[in-house]
Enzyme design. Structure first.
Site, mmCIF file in Angstrom:
data_model
loop_
_atom_site.group_PDB
_atom_site.id
_atom_site.type_symbol
_atom_site.label_atom_id
_atom_site.label_comp_id
_atom_site.label_asym_id
_atom_site.label_seq_id
_atom_site.Cartn_x
_atom_site.Cartn_y
_atom_site.Cartn_z
ATOM 1 C CB CYS A 412 8.383 -11.435 17.660
ATOM 2 S SG CYS A 412 8.052 -12.224 15.882
ATOM 3 C CG HIS A 554 -1.361 13.054 0.205
ATOM 4 N ND1 HIS A 554 -2.318 13.077 0.981
ATOM 5 C CD2 HIS A 554 -1.745 11.854 -0.645
ATOM 6 C CE1 HIS A 554 -2.880 11.795 1.403
ATOM 7 N NE2 HIS A 554 -2.775 11.142 0.171
ATOM 8 C CG HIS A 569 -3.055 10.136 -4.569
ATOM 9 N ND1 HIS A 569 -1.648 9.832 -4.451
ATOM 10 C CD2 HIS A 569 -3.732 9.576 -3.449
ATOM 11 C CE1 HIS A 569 -1.618 9.284 -3.031
ATOM 12 N NE2 HIS A 569 -2.980 9.033 -2.479
#
Length: 648
Positions: A412, A554, A569
């Site tokens: 859902c 990245h 990072h």
């Protein structure tokens, strides 16, 4: 399928026809005399409400079918016409409303799942396969019409009497509805309850003699008594739950507020504007069940008070600010709706105070207050790509026990609704590592995995993975370990320096425990420091080899000449940008010197689109050494300012 599983799946199937209501309400509202005063626009919206039962038949049949097939939808429509027209020849007073649509939709969907591949003799082959489904549905609904013609009148009377009792109970009836509505959210069964209240209970006949059933239908038909099952939700969804979010923010330790603030703000704004509250409710539903019980009680109280004050308000989708603005001055139906704003301010204060006190009194583990040993290390995965989504789906299948344990997949808005052979074989810890905020085991065969807004995409991907072949269950050894804090190694006096790093980034130093990512902040990835960049060039912090550059550019890993593994990072969750804003200047395997440019960044783009550009620079194998000494502070310059020293 067990009873609970059936109703869960039914709740999912009801979402498709319910999704058309906002469009119908918009057309109906804008066509009114006090707005555009265009009759054909109002009639367009009214047509959807007038044929809602047929829309339910089509929508439920399509959703119930195994592949959302058009043949199932057609079968649902055929079944609806057969059932409703044949039934009234036996008893003209029968009016099943949307229940007729739901029942015929279930018959059509089930017929499709059973006979969509049927083979008939050659002389009847044209009617085989999917063409057989509407025929079979029509036949079964004809039989149902013969049965319901005699059986349904007492059922209809019981529903009518029950509805009249709830309506006559006034504020108490609406309060009980609100309380039960919220209690059913964890199971997903609230959609079934809502369908009865919003589309079946109550009756209104307009000037033209048309009869309308249900709170929503009656409200938009101009019934001034409608709204008792809707009005009280506005103060909760627009004000109360945002107040709870603010309380959870201030209940979190100051150092963790940056990590949870953005998340809480986004779900609070969503609740206020649209009335979609599940993302916010799931943040404390499992972490602090006591708070959720109080939330259910307060919702019941809000509906009780709104009815007591004679407030009549309605919505087409949910009780958010958008629906509030649309229905504010709806002729004949809206009454005293301004009082909802007053109630909202009061409930904002109540939620803030109650949540604040209870969280601290019982030391509840709301977002940001989790124990370190309970925090789960989450892998960085880009589920925005097809490859990443497929891998994530495969991992979830393994986490719930593999294809041998997984029997049915549904989804859902925020949940994977799964039927399994044995819920004890589900690896809760791995599910949470993959990003799930909770796992609900309703019984031995029915579970829900709370994964957020990508639930449907993940569910579809899981179905594709299952169709391709078996997936093994995750082994016990593969269970991710919890992220116990990594103690910061202390440099041994007179220890030998094996690496002196310079800053790879120009910017401002940020302590590692202030990084808005728990894996870095807890030093589970390694020890070091972080930098908030102010310049676009990222350089190597030491001489060595670039052993890895992520394909999204990245982050990179440098191995120094003495074996220290340095991870640089850039930003937090920047993997989701899919490489945008980053350009690599060297390739994997390159031998580099300290200060040599490695990456180039588009800082304007990254600052606008990244979750955070605070960039950790850590030694991932620090346990192999005696420790490190941080040297940098304040503003630093790439390739020049000493960052930290690693000691052997």
């Amino acid at each position: 399928m067990n009873i609970l599983g059936f109703f869960q799946r039914l709740g999912r199937a009801l979402q498709l026809p319910i999704a058309v209501l906002p469009v119908a309400a918009l057309l109906l509202r804008f066509g009114q005399p006090d707005l555009l005063n265009v009759a054909f626009i109002a009639q367009a919206g009214g047509a959807i409400f007038d044929n809602l039962a047929l829309i339910f038949a089509i929508g439920v049949a399509s959703s119930w079918s195994k592949d959302s097939a058009g043949a199932a939808a057609l079968a649902g429509a055929v079944g609806y016409f057969v059932l409703t027209k044949a039934m009234v020849t036996i008893n003209p007073e029968i009016n099943m409303g949307v229940l007729a649509g739901i029942i015929t939709g279930l018959v059509g969907g089930a017929a499709y799942n059973r006979w969509s591949d049927i083979k008939l003799p050659d002389f009847l082959s044209f009617f085989g396969g999917k063409r057989f489904v509407p025929i079979a549905t029509g036949f079964f609904c004809l039989v149902l019409a013969a049965i319901f013609g005699y059986v349904w009148p007492p059922v209809q009377h019981a529903i009518h009497a029950g509805g009249e009792w709830i309506v006559s109970a006034g504020a108490l009836g609406s309060g009980i509805f609100g309380f039960i509505n919220r209690l059913l959210i964890p199971t997903g069964l609230h959609q079934v309850l809502n369908t009865i209240a919003w589309f079946q209970i109550g009756e209104f006949t307009n000037a033209a003699g048309t009869v309308f059933h249900g709170d929503i239908n009656r409200f938009y038909a101009g019934d001034g008594t409608a709204g008792m099952f809707m009005s009280g939700f506005f103060p909760i969804m627009m004000f109360g739950l945002p107040g709870a979010a603010l309380a959870m923010y201030f209940a979190a330790p100051k150092e963790r507020r940056p990590m949870v603030g953005g998340m809480l703000l986004s779900v609070a704004v969503t609740a206020f504007l649209t009335g979609v509250t599940e993302p916010l409710e799931f943040l404390f539903m499992f972490l602090a069940p006591l708070l959720y019980l109080l939330h259910a009680l307060l919702t019941g109280i809000s509906l009780f008070v709104a009815t007591l004050l004679g407030i009549h308000a309605g919505f087409s989708f949910s009780a958010g600010a958008i629906d509030y603005a649309l229905m504010y001055n709806l002729p004949a139906a809206s009454q005293n709706v301004w009082m909802l704003l007053v109630m909202g301010v009061i409930f904002f204060a109540i939620y803030f105070v109650v949540f604040s006190l209870v969280i601290r009194m019982f030391n509840l583990k709301t977002p940001g207050r989790e124990d370190k040993e309970d925090e789960i290390v989450t892998e960085e995965a880009n589920s925005n790509t097809e490859e990443g989504l497929t891998q994530l789906a495969t991992n979830y299948i393994a986490a719930v026990g593999g294809t041998d344990n997984l029997k049915a997949i549904d989804a859902c808005i925020t949940r994977l609704r799964l039927t399994v052979a044995d819920s004890a074989r589900v690896n809760d810890t791995m599910c949470k590592r993959l990003g799930a905020s909770g796992v609900v085991k309703l019984n031995k065969q029915t579970i829900q995995v709370i994964v957020g807004a990508k639930a449907e995409s993940i569910g579809d991907a899981m179905k594709k993975v299952v169709a391709r072949g078996p997936v093994a269950a995750a082994s016990a050894e593969a269970t991710p370990a919890t992220a116990a804090p990594v103690a910061k190694p202390q440099a041994v006096p007179n220890a030998v320096s094996i690496a002196e790093l310079v800053s790879p980034i120009t910017g401002d130093v940020v302590a590692l425990d202030q990084v808005p990512d728990e894996a870095f902040a807890s030093k589970a990835v390694g020890d070091g420091v972080a930098v908030k960049p102010t310049d676009k060039i990222v350089v190597s912090p030491a001489a060595g080899t670039i052993v890895k550059i992520f394909n999204t550019n990245h982050a990179f890993c440098l191995e120094t000449e003495k074996g220290a593994e340095i991870v640089v990072h850039m930003g937090i969750d920047t993997v989701a940008l899919e490489g945008k804003g980053f350009k690599r200047l060297v390739e994997e395997g390159a031998q580099v010197s300290a200060g040599q440019p490695i990456l180039e960044m588009d800082l304007d783009y990254l600052n606008a689109n990244a979750r955070s550009m605070i960039s950790p620079v850590v030694c991932s194998n620090i346990d192999d050494f005696s420790g490190l000494i941080i040297k940098a502070q304040g503003h630093i310059v790439a390739g020049q300012t000493p960052l930290y020293e690693i000691k052997k």
